[in-house]
Design an enzyme around this catalytic site. Structure first.
Site, PDB file in Angstrom:
ATOM      1  N   LYS A  13      16.889   2.796   1.942  1.00  0.00           N
ATOM      2  CA  LYS A  13      16.524   2.316   0.872  1.00  0.00           C
ATOM      3  C   LYS A  13      17.124   0.753   0.719  1.00  0.00           C
ATOM      4  CE  LYS A  13      18.417   5.382  -2.096  1.00  0.00           C
ATOM      5  NZ  LYS A  13      19.017   6.502  -0.844  1.00  0.00           N
ATOM      6  N   ARG A  88      19.044   9.961  -9.893  1.00  0.00           N
ATOM      7  CA  ARG A  88      19.553  10.994  -8.792  1.00  0.00           C
ATOM      8  C   ARG A  88      19.465  12.449  -9.122  1.00  0.00           C
ATOM      9  NH1 ARG A  88      22.286   7.056  -5.497  1.00  0.00           N
ATOM     10  NH2 ARG A  88      23.161   7.848  -3.692  1.00  0.00           N
ATOM     11  N   ARG A 122      27.312   3.208  10.376  1.00  0.00           N
ATOM     12  CA  ARG A 122      26.968   2.094   9.328  1.00  0.00           C
ATOM     13  C   ARG A 122      28.110   1.203   9.080  1.00  0.00           C
ATOM     14  NH1 ARG A 122      23.664   3.175   3.763  1.00  0.00           N
ATOM     15  NH2 ARG A 122      25.592   4.235   3.008  1.00  0.00           N
ATOM     16  N   ARG A 152      31.969   1.494   4.697  1.00  0.00           N
ATOM     17  CA  ARG A 152      32.205   2.033   3.255  1.00  0.00           C
ATOM     18  C   ARG A 152      33.062   3.096   3.227  1.00  0.00           C
ATOM     19  NH1 ARG A 152      26.552   2.435   0.604  1.00  0.00           N
ATOM     20  NH2 ARG A 152      27.304   4.291   0.031  1.00  0.00           N
ATOM     21  N   ARG A 163      27.837  14.219   0.381  1.00  0.00           N
ATOM     22  CA  ARG A 163      26.705  13.454  -0.133  1.00  0.00           C
ATOM     23  C   ARG A 163      25.384  13.949  -0.057  1.00  0.00           C
ATOM     24  NH1 ARG A 163      28.048   7.679   2.184  1.00  0.00           N
ATOM     25  NH2 ARG A 163      26.003   7.172   1.363  1.00  0.00           N
TER      26      ARG A 163
HETATM   27  P1  ADP Z   1      23.478   5.999  -0.823  1.00  0.00           P
HETATM   28  O1  ADP Z   1      22.185   5.506  -1.023  1.00  0.00           O
HETATM   29  O2  ADP Z   1      23.952   5.420   0.663  1.00  0.00           O
HETATM   30  O3  ADP Z   1      24.055   7.220  -0.697  1.00  0.00           O
HETATM   31  P2  ADP Z   1      24.704   4.466  -2.877  1.00  0.00           P
HETATM   32  O4  ADP Z   1      25.256   3.138  -2.824  1.00  0.00           O
HETATM   33  O5  ADP Z   1      23.104   4.445  -3.590  1.00  0.00           O
HETATM   34  O6  ADP Z   1      24.651   5.337  -1.557  1.00  0.00           O
HETATM   35  O7  ADP Z   1      25.424   5.097  -3.814  1.00  0.00           O
HETATM   36  C1  ADP Z   1      26.650   5.317  -3.686  1.00  0.00           C
HETATM   37  C2  ADP Z   1      27.487   6.377  -4.522  1.00  0.00           C
HETATM   38  O8  ADP Z   1      27.515   5.937  -5.969  1.00  0.00           O
HETATM   39  C3  ADP Z   1      26.920   7.669  -4.481  1.00  0.00           C
HETATM   40  O9  ADP Z   1      27.385   8.718  -3.677  1.00  0.00           O
HETATM   41  C4  ADP Z   1      27.453   8.193  -5.892  1.00  0.00           C
HETATM   42  O10 ADP Z   1      28.624   8.580  -5.912  1.00  0.00           O
HETATM   43  C5  ADP Z   1      27.334   6.968  -6.782  1.00  0.00           C
HETATM   44  N1  ADP Z   1      25.918   6.867  -7.542  1.00  0.00           N
HETATM   45  C6  ADP Z   1      24.911   5.718  -7.399  1.00  0.00           C
HETATM   46  N2  ADP Z   1      23.938   6.392  -7.994  1.00  0.00           N
HETATM   47  C7  ADP Z   1      24.244   7.050  -8.826  1.00  0.00           C
HETATM   48  C8  ADP Z   1      23.500   7.941  -9.766  1.00  0.00           C
HETATM   49  N3  ADP Z   1      22.069   7.339 -10.023  1.00  0.00           N
HETATM   50  N4  ADP Z   1      23.909   8.898 -10.267  1.00  0.00           N
HETATM   51  C9  ADP Z   1      25.310   9.149  -9.745  1.00  0.00           C
HETATM   52  N5  ADP Z   1      25.847   8.664  -9.042  1.00  0.00           N
HETATM   53  C10 ADP Z   1      25.489   7.586  -8.539  1.00  0.00           C
END
Ligand code: ADP
Ligand code: ZN
Length: 207
Positions: A13, A88, A122, A152, A163
């Site tokens: 993404k 999400r 990554r 990360r 996740r």
């Molecule tokens: P990825 O797409 O690689 O899983 P992100 O950088 O989008 O990672 O998100 C990292 C973390 O931030 C998620 O695993 C979650 O804990 C938190 N997070 C991000 N966006 C949301 C959301 N919309 N609702 C709840 N938690 C979120």
């Protein structure tokens, strides 16, 4: 245009988001990036979010929804935006429907069994945020600026497993949610970056 990018963790993404925001000149709103910035700066939101993120769990809906509501009310969102990592959960999507109208939802479709390896490999730049994979770039420093690459903390294997499970249970149902609204476009995310990019462009051009 108001766009959502959907897809599992590691689906690419962030990479596709960079191309879309450059082409359509809209702000890139990544909730993950916003949380990481808040954690670095030790803000109240950052402190609240950190323990959830470190465990691979979702930050509670009310925290994320409030954050997005205030971000979307900023001036630069008037002519459209790209949401990456939000919504999400179904509850987040329903809250979003009350504040804005989404025109396109691009789902990057990937083979979930291949993601663990992709995410664990990554590496991201501590300074500019550029992202690499040790499969194709196995160096300690960034190619775009003279800074160090790190993993990360939530990209460690155990956290990634959590996740991916959260994705399947809570986020994947959004595919049907948006399909039912007639705004969903799916692209095959298991191709090369530039191939995925041109498919994303194509579905964004479609009426
Ligand atoms: P990825 O797409 O690689 O899983 P992100 O950088 O989008 O990672 O998100 C990292 C973390 O931030 C998620 O695993 C979650 O804990 C938190 N997070 C991000 N966006 C949301 C959301 N919309 N609702 C709840 N938690 C979120
Ligand atoms: Zn860099």
């Amino acid at each position: 245009m108001n766009i959502i990018l959907l897809g599992a963790p590691g689906a690419g993404k962030g990479t596709q988001a960079e191309y879309i925001v450059a082409k359509y000149n809209v702000p890139h709103i990544s909730t993950g990036d916003i949380f990481r910035k808040n954690i670095k700066e030790q803000t109240p939101v950052g402190l609240k979010a950190k323990s959830f993120i470190d465990q691979g769990k979702l930050v509670p809906d009310e925290v994320v929804i409030e954050l997005i509501q205030s971000r979307l009310s900023e001036d630069d969102c008037k002519n459209g935006y790209l949401l990456d990592g939000f919504p999400r959960t179904i509850a987040q999507a329903e809250a979003l429907d009350k504040i804005t109208k989404i025109e396109k939802v691009v789902n990057i479709d990937v083979d979930l069994t291949k993601l663990l390896k992709r995410i664990v490999g990554r590496r991201v730049c501590v300074a500019c945020g550029a992202s690499y994979n040790i499969e194709t770039y196995d160096k300690p420093d960034c190619a775009k600026c003279p800074s160090q690459l790190i993993q990360r903390p939530d990209d460690k294997e155990e956290t990634v497993r959590a996740r991916l499970e959260v994705y399947q249970n809570q986020t994947a149902p959004l595919i049907e949610y948006y399909r039912a609204k007639g705004v969903l476009k799916s692209v095959d995310g298991m191709q090369t970056i530039s191939e995925v990019c041109s498919r994303v462009e194509k579905v964004l051009e479609q009426a």
